[in-house]
Design a protein around this motif. Sequence first.
Motif, PDB file in Angstrom:
ATOM      1  N   GLY A 136       0.820  -1.199   0.000  1.00 17.52           N
ATOM      2  CA  GLY A 136       0.000   0.000   0.000  1.00 17.52           C
ATOM      3  C   GLY A 136       0.854   1.248   0.000  1.00 17.52           C
ATOM      4  N   ARG A 137       0.391   2.298  -0.655  1.00 20.22           N
ATOM      5  CA  ARG A 137       1.146   3.543  -0.720  1.00 20.22           C
ATOM      6  C   ARG A 137       1.149   4.241   0.635  1.00 20.22           C
ATOM      7  NH1 ARG A 137      -1.181   5.530  -6.529  1.00 20.22           N
ATOM      8  NH2 ARG A 137       0.182   4.235  -7.816  1.00 20.22           N
ATOM      9  N   GLU A 138       2.281   4.859   0.922  1.00 22.16           N
ATOM     10  CA  GLU A 138       2.456   5.540   2.202  1.00 22.16           C
ATOM     11  C   GLU A 138       1.929   6.970   2.152  1.00 22.16           C
ATOM     12  OE1 GLU A 138       2.929   5.842   5.147  1.00 22.16           O
ATOM     13  OE2 GLU A 138       3.864   4.046   5.937  1.00 22.16           O
ATOM     14  N   LEU A 139       1.689   7.508   3.336  1.00 24.89           N
ATOM     15  CA  LEU A 139       1.287   8.898   3.513  1.00 24.89           C
ATOM     16  C   LEU A 139       2.515   9.673   3.969  1.00 24.89           C
ATOM     17  CD1 LEU A 139      -0.996  11.061   3.744  1.00 24.89           C
ATOM     18  CD2 LEU A 139      -1.212  10.348   6.147  1.00 24.89           C
ATOM     19  N   ASP A 140       2.904  10.670   3.199  1.00 21.33           N
ATOM     20  CA  ASP A 140       4.119  11.430   3.510  1.00 21.33           C
ATOM     21  C   ASP A 140       3.749  12.857   3.897  1.00 21.33           C
ATOM     22  OD1 ASP A 140       6.683  12.295   3.809  1.00 21.33           O
ATOM     23  OD2 ASP A 140       7.123  12.447   1.647  1.00 21.33           O
ATOM     24  N   VAL A 141       3.397  13.040   5.153  1.00 20.77           N
ATOM     25  CA  VAL A 141       3.092  14.373   5.688  1.00 20.77           C
ATOM     26  C   VAL A 141       3.740  14.496   7.066  1.00 20.77           C
ATOM     27  CG1 VAL A 141       0.900  14.604   4.445  1.00 20.77           C
ATOM     28  CG2 VAL A 141       0.924  13.595   6.741  1.00 20.77           C
ATOM     29  N   PRO A 142       3.994  15.706   7.539  1.00 19.65           N
ATOM     30  CA  PRO A 142       4.571  15.884   8.871  1.00 19.65           C
ATOM     31  C   PRO A 142       3.718  15.212   9.948  1.00 19.65           C
ATOM     32  CG  PRO A 142       4.630  17.954   7.647  1.00 19.65           C
ATOM     33  CD  PRO A 142       3.831  16.987   6.829  1.00 19.65           C
ATOM     34  N   GLY A 143       4.390  14.550  10.873  1.00 17.98           N
ATOM     35  CA  GLY A 143       3.716  13.902  11.994  1.00 17.98           C
ATOM     36  C   GLY A 143       3.354  12.448  11.743  1.00 17.98           C
TER      37      GLY A 143
END
Length: 613
Positions: free
Chosen positions: A209-216
């Motif tokens: 699954g694709r990752e979420l790349d955001v701060p935190g």
Amino acid sequence: MQATNTSNPAYFHKVVDCQWACPAHTPVPEYIRLIGQGRYSDAYMVNWVSNVFPGILGRTCDRPCEPACRRGRVEENNRTQAEPVAICRLKRVAADHKDDVSARMPTVAAFNGKRIACVGAGPSSLTVARDLAPLGYEVTVFDSEAKAGGFMRSQIPRFRLPESVIDEETGYILNMGVRFRGGERVSSMRALLAQNFDAVFVGCGAPRGRELDVPGRQDAAAHIHIGIEWLANVSFGHITSVGERVIVLGGGNTAMDCCRSARRLGGKDVKVVVRSGFEEMKASPWEKEDAQHEGIPILNYHVPKSVEHLNGKLTGMTFEIVRAEYDAKGRRSLIPTGEPDVLLECDTVLVAIGQENAFPWIEPDCGIAFDTWGLPVLGEGTFQSTLPKVFFGGDAAYGPKNIITAVAHGHEAAVSIDRLLNGEDVTLRPPPRTHLLSQKMGIHEWSYHNDVSNDTRFAVPWAKADVALSSIKLEVELGFDAATAFKEASRCLNCDVQTVFNRGTCIECDACMDICPMDCISFTTNGDEAELRTRLKAPAQHTAQAMYVSAELKTGRILVKDEDVCLHCGLCAERCPTGAWDMQKFLLNTTQAGPHCRDSKPKPSTSAAKETA
């Protein structure tokens, strides 16, 4: 226009819009008629030859056949909401109401000396095994899980697809002598090739699954899960609860399964949040409807900006509000609206923003080439990789699609493997087998039910909401009973029963044109297609479907029939005084692995699948 070449199998095949749209080209009207006659086992076997998993697909198919269904188009001007035949749910009827069909499965030929390895036990690999095992090939299926089914078992929730259905339909295949090595992950292509298999089929899906790349994101990692991994953990009982406030990111079918599962595991405030507009979501319309029916809101045009947490404990997510703008070429850009960012409080985040292929177990120097997107380089239509004995199919071939597409890949790959191991060119694809048979039984009597039903589409009954949401395993849709199935089957327009015109006996009395209820028959002078479509008795506006054009008649006119809105009612044939029209059933069977797919065709063995109807 030139006269229509009705000897080309593709012409009448395309007229059967539902079968044409199905990746596996299942003969839809054929099995729907059998359901209407109460011949459920026959209907199941007609399905099984093409789509392999009638019970599974009758609950979970993406239904490419239904948007193509002509019923929806002929109702456009007569209904406030024109709807196609419930093809998918009728498929389930055949599975639910059939008798024991074990004895109707193919017998298995003696071992032919060839060994096949299938990596993964999902729909594409199991289709390859189903097609090749009866021919005498020794097929070994490897899977990291203990039971076969692949993503059908791990990622589709039990409230949509009961485990008993998966067990039954994978069991039909494994019982053909297929060697299933469950709990055995293939970690090296080189090591697999060293086992001297004659061919290898890779059907391991798109497992990452694709990752979420955001701060935190990493700071609150304990409360943020990749959607397909989370669904698998729910399926196998490793996860049994979820936070009360849940955010699901993504607009595909996986996101819909995640949000509905979260509701059943204790989520009281579950939201789906997507970057796109509601209409642009990749989820099937009925999947979105089902989620909303269960009280799950869908918030669109929200772009994830950051994950909020307090000392590693997830507290919420911040989103930027955007709008869609399109350039002259139709390309979309998401433009910030300038509105204040939105904070949504949550305890759990499920990330379902896409899937990717991952082949860390295939060594770079083993001869298999990959493109810049990480997908294998395959021969068009053959599914053969740059290492000739290795084939790919399903999500592993061209990225995430659906079950019926994976099945279609499996059929084609099995043909390629069978031809390769018989010393034949895999790029030469055998044509389908077709048959046209008159349905005339008397002067005004046909062997099919040709009265056109005026019923609107019937809704599938559901379990009561409070009961359905109380268990992750309780099936929500209850399926049609026999009486409703008959009425829904009667809505089918029998598009495979073709109107076949005999120019030699036509006397141009125009009686067929007068009686046609859809005004789809015209006698007129010839012309260019675009111009001719505008001056028929009823303009033929749907250019994706062909027009049936005769050669020049005695008066110099031609006959033109708009295939798009024909009801296949047979009134033209009943009215014709000279029998120039006939109703002929067109049956198409795509060629599968075995003697019929080879250049030199020996006499078919007793291992061939039994005729069903």
